[in-house]
Each structure stands twice: as structure tokens, then as C-alpha cells.
Design a protein around this motif. Structure first.
Motif, PDB file in Angstrom:
ATOM      1  N   THR A 115       0.740  -1.378   0.048  1.00 33.48           N
ATOM      2  CA  THR A 115       0.001   0.077   0.031  1.00 33.48           C
ATOM      3  C   THR A 115       0.755   1.117  -0.099  1.00 33.48           C
ATOM      4  N   PHE A 116       2.113   1.138  -0.096  1.00 30.10           N
ATOM      5  CA  PHE A 116       2.943   2.468  -0.218  1.00 30.10           C
ATOM      6  C   PHE A 116       2.753   3.342  -1.262  1.00 30.10           C
ATOM      7  N   PRO A 117       3.050   4.570  -1.207  1.00 26.34           N
ATOM      8  CA  PRO A 117       2.908   5.153  -2.490  1.00 26.34           C
ATOM      9  C   PRO A 117       3.752   5.156  -3.445  1.00 26.34           C
ATOM     10  N   ILE A 118       3.399   5.249  -4.775  1.00 26.21           N
ATOM     11  CA  ILE A 118       4.076   4.833  -5.985  1.00 26.21           C
ATOM     12  C   ILE A 118       4.156   6.268  -6.954  1.00 26.21           C
ATOM     13  N   LEU A 119       5.075   6.740  -7.224  1.00 23.50           N
ATOM     14  CA  LEU A 119       5.223   7.764  -8.237  1.00 23.50           C
ATOM     15  C   LEU A 119       6.015   7.406  -9.433  1.00 23.50           C
ATOM     16  N   PHE A 120       5.207   7.499 -10.680  1.00 23.91           N
ATOM     17  CA  PHE A 120       5.878   7.214 -11.930  1.00 23.91           C
ATOM     18  C   PHE A 120       6.492   8.513 -12.399  1.00 23.91           C
ATOM     19  N   VAL A 121       7.755   8.510 -12.816  1.00 20.26           N
ATOM     20  CA  VAL A 121       8.423   9.424 -13.609  1.00 20.26           C
ATOM     21  C   VAL A 121       9.084   8.986 -14.463  1.00 20.26           C
ATOM     22  N   THR A 122       8.528   9.252 -16.038  1.00 16.74           N
ATOM     23  CA  THR A 122       8.525   9.122 -17.257  1.00 16.74           C
ATOM     24  C   THR A 122       8.700  10.006 -18.413  1.00 16.74           C
ATOM     25  N   GLN A 123       9.017   9.487 -19.650  1.00 16.16           N
ATOM     26  CA  GLN A 123       8.881  10.343 -20.523  1.00 16.16           C
ATOM     27  C   GLN A 123       7.354  10.243 -21.379  1.00 16.16           C
ATOM     28  N   ARG A 124       6.773   9.110 -21.112  1.00 13.43           N
ATOM     29  CA  ARG A 124       5.670   8.956 -21.806  1.00 13.43           C
ATOM     30  C   ARG A 124       4.490  10.114 -21.210  1.00 13.43           C
ATOM     31  N   SER A 125       4.005  10.810 -22.278  1.00 12.65           N
ATOM     32  CA  SER A 125       3.377  12.101 -21.608  1.00 12.65           C
ATOM     33  C   SER A 125       1.719  12.192 -22.158  1.00 12.65           C
ATOM     34  N   GLN A 126       1.425  11.116 -22.928  1.00 11.63           N
ATOM     35  CA  GLN A 126       0.017  11.097 -23.376  1.00 11.63           C
ATOM     36  C   GLN A 126      -0.830  10.719 -22.357  1.00 11.63           C
ATOM     37  N   GLU A 127      -2.061  11.530 -22.616  1.00  5.54           N
ATOM     38  CA  GLU A 127      -3.010  11.508 -21.506  1.00  5.54           C
ATOM     39  C   GLU A 127      -3.425   9.816 -21.119  1.00  5.54           C
ATOM     40  N   SER A 128      -3.562   9.140 -22.203  1.00  2.06           N
ATOM     41  CA  SER A 128      -3.754   7.844 -22.336  1.00  2.06           C
ATOM     42  C   SER A 128      -2.767   7.041 -21.295  1.00  2.06           C
ATOM     43  N   ASP A 129      -1.347   7.444 -21.427  1.00  2.40           N
ATOM     44  CA  ASP A 129      -0.598   6.919 -20.531  1.00  2.40           C
ATOM     45  C   ASP A 129      -0.599   7.122 -19.098  1.00  2.40           C
ATOM     46  N   ARG A 154      11.720  18.369 -13.237  1.00  3.91           N
ATOM     47  CA  ARG A 154      12.075  19.611 -12.620  1.00  3.91           C
ATOM     48  C   ARG A 154      12.175  19.079 -11.067  1.00  3.91           C
ATOM     49  N   VAL A 155      13.138  19.357 -10.675  1.00  3.10           N
ATOM     50  CA  VAL A 155      13.848  18.956  -9.120  1.00  3.10           C
ATOM     51  C   VAL A 155      12.697  19.511  -8.294  1.00  3.10           C
ATOM     52  N   ALA A 156      12.371  21.115  -8.375  1.00  5.09           N
ATOM     53  CA  ALA A 156      11.545  21.411  -7.318  1.00  5.09           C
ATOM     54  C   ALA A 156      10.060  20.919  -7.286  1.00  5.09           C
ATOM     55  N   GLU A 157       9.742  20.799  -8.540  1.00  5.88           N
ATOM     56  CA  GLU A 157       8.581  19.818  -8.627  1.00  5.88           C
ATOM     57  C   GLU A 157       8.495  18.517  -7.981  1.00  5.88           C
ATOM     58  N   LEU A 158       9.573  17.744  -8.211  1.00  7.58           N
ATOM     59  CA  LEU A 158       9.980  16.405  -7.858  1.00  7.58           C
ATOM     60  C   LEU A 158       9.930  16.481  -6.186  1.00  7.58           C
ATOM     61  N   ILE A 159      10.472  17.542  -5.641  1.00  5.87           N
ATOM     62  CA  ILE A 159      10.589  17.674  -4.222  1.00  5.87           C
ATOM     63  C   ILE A 159       9.203  17.684  -3.685  1.00  5.87           C
ATOM     64  N   ALA A 160       8.366  18.565  -4.190  1.00  6.07           N
ATOM     65  CA  ALA A 160       6.843  18.841  -3.901  1.00  6.07           C
ATOM     66  C   ALA A 160       6.093  17.694  -3.992  1.00  6.07           C
ATOM     67  N   ARG A 161       6.212  16.801  -5.048  1.00 11.69           N
ATOM     68  CA  ARG A 161       5.356  15.758  -5.327  1.00 11.69           C
ATOM     69  C   ARG A 161       5.666  14.507  -4.111  1.00 11.69           C
ATOM     70  N   LEU A 162       7.007  14.616  -4.048  1.00 11.32           N
ATOM     71  CA  LEU A 162       7.571  13.493  -2.993  1.00 11.32           C
ATOM     72  C   LEU A 162       7.073  13.953  -1.510  1.00 11.32           C
ATOM     73  N   ARG A 163       7.155  15.086  -1.190  1.00 12.46           N
ATOM     74  CA  ARG A 163       6.685  15.401   0.131  1.00 12.46           C
ATOM     75  C   ARG A 163       5.092  15.290   0.102  1.00 12.46           C
ATOM     76  N   ALA A 164       4.486  15.679  -0.733  1.00 14.98           N
ATOM     77  CA  ALA A 164       2.790  15.628  -0.626  1.00 14.98           C
ATOM     78  C   ALA A 164       2.723  14.421  -0.635  1.00 14.98           C
ATOM     79  N   MET A 165       3.255  13.241  -1.277  1.00 11.59           N
ATOM     80  CA  MET A 165       2.581  11.897  -1.423  1.00 11.59           C
ATOM     81  C   MET A 165       2.981  11.220  -0.063  1.00 11.59           C
TER      82      MET A 165
END
Length: 230
Positions: free
Chosen positions: A73-87, A105-116
Motif C-alpha cells: 500500500t506504499f505510495p508509488i510515483l511514475f517518473v517517465t517520458q510517456r506524456s500522453q493522457e492515455s499513458d 524538474r527538481v523543485a516539482e519532484l521535491i514537492a510531489r515527494l513531500r505531498a505523497m
């Protein structure tokens, strides 16, 4: 927090590790899916960050395996080049909690990690209550069903750690890393002895709403139990 990172690009893997470490967490890096899956068979993590396209499998396959086979049940974050809405929809539907498109973008990555991590592991202050169990971290005091329980320092830390992760599988390796920290020579037998003491002292067999379960070759899970009505 112990965070598993999966990416086959050395530069991306280094960036993700550096960012996680800068936030004060413990990164565990993998460059292929099989290595991560082997690690997950014997160890546990608090979060996972992974790419989609891998040399031996896909991130989607990994996420589905983690959710369905392990029940993690731990949080999972995708970080990928696939950018389509369907992806993005496919990644989230597979079981990921968030999705970030490269380049990172490191600042965004930090914010997302903290929020998750905030969502996955909400922090509470002062006295923490879990049904019939109460823990005062400031005073190192524990109560069960209104009565004080005498716990030694390591037992108290271990108990609070397990209650905060109730319902989640925790490996012996993670328990040793998180509770014993600087005592790297602590063996798993010591962990098992302390868990046995906790099961006895806190009567973690279900009668007060929680039972401590041993998971063969992996670790322990503190399971909430629904108490039947009289």
C-alpha cells in the motif's frame, strides 16, 4: 523513509537518488525490474519511484505486481517520458498514486515527494492513539486498555513504529534500519526477540483490536482486527 528508485538511465537514477537523500530519506536504487522484484521479495520500502520503460519489463507490470501480488500500500510515483493522457490514465489505473513527466524538474519532484509522503504517512504530534493503545513519544509511555505497559526504550520505539505502519508489511531489514539505526551489527534474531516481547506485553493477538503476524522469510505485519460484539 526508505524509498525504492527504479530507472535504467544512470543520470536519472543519480538525480533521483540525490533528491531523495537531500530530503533526508534513504534511497535504494535499482536499474532493472527483476532486481527490484527480488528485493521486494525479502525487504520492504515506504515509497517507490519508477520509470515506465525498462530493459527487462515495464513500470506498469511492476506496479500491478506490487499491488496485486504483494498487496503493498506504499505510495508509488511514475517518473517517465510517456506524456500522453492515455499513458497517465493507464499508469494511475495500474496502481500508481502520482505521475510526473520527464525531463525532471527538481523543485516539482521535491514537492510531489513531500505531498505523497504526507498523504501516505500523516504525522501526528504528542500522544498518539490506536484503538485501545496509547503512546506518548515525549515521555516514552505506553498504555493498553487504560493501563500503563512497561516498555523498554527499543520496545517502545518498535511498537510505535509498527502501529504507525499498521496494515503494512515491514521487513526485518527495515525494522533494523529504522529502529536500531546506528547499531548496524544488530542481527535479525534480536529483532525477532523484541517482536516476541511486544506480542506478549501488548497482547497483540487480536483481543484489543490488533494482532502481530509473522510473515515467513519477510518480516511482520500489525493487523487491525474487527472485534465482534458480545
Amino acid at each position: 523513509m526508505r524509498i525504492a528508485i527504479l530507472d535504467d538511465d544512470p543520470a536519472q537514477l543519480d538525480l533521483l537518488q540525490h533528491t531523495v537523500k537531500a530530503l533526508g530519506h534513504d534511497p535504494h536504487a535499482f536499474n532493472n525490474g527483476q532486481a527490484l522484484m527480488r528485493a521486494l521479495a525479502r525487504d520492504t520500502f515506504d515509497m517507490m519511484v519508477l520509470d515506465w520503460e525498462l530493459p527487462d519489463t515495464t513500470g506498469i507490470t511492476i506496479v500491478k505486481w506490487v499491488r496485486m501480488q504483494q498487496g503493498a500500500t506504499f505510495p508509488i510515483l511514475f517518473v517517465t517520458q510517456r506524456s500522453q493522457e492515455s499513458d497517465i490514465i493507464e499508469g494511475l489505473n495500474a496502481g500508481a498514486d502520482d505521475y510526473m513527466i520527464k525531463p525532471v524538474r527538481v523543485a516539482e519532484l521535491i514537492a510531489r515527494l513531500r505531498a505523497m509522503l504526507r498523504r501516505g504517512y500523516p504525522q501526528t504530534g504528542g500522544v498518539e492513539t490506536f484503538g485501545e493503545y496509547k503512546f506518548d513519544a515525549g515521555a516514552n509511555l505506553a498504555e493498553m486498555n487504560g493501563e500503563r505497559v512497561d516498555l523498554k526504550q527499543k520496545e517502545f520505539a518498535l511498537a510505535l513504529f509498527m502501529f504507525r505502519k499498521a496494515g503494512r508489511l515491514v521487513s526485518r531489514q527495515q525494522l533494523r534500519d529504522e529502529v536500531w539505526r546506528s547499531q548496524a551489527d544488530t542481527d535479525f534474531r534480536t529483532v525477532d526477540v523484541h517482536m516476541s516481547r511486544l506480542r506478549t506485553k501488548l497482547r497483540l493477538r487480536g483481543e484489543f483490536g490488533y494482532q502481530l503476524v509473522s510473515v515467513y522469510s519477510q518480516g511482520y505485519r500489525l493487523e487491525p482486527v474487527t472485534l465482534g460484539s458480545e
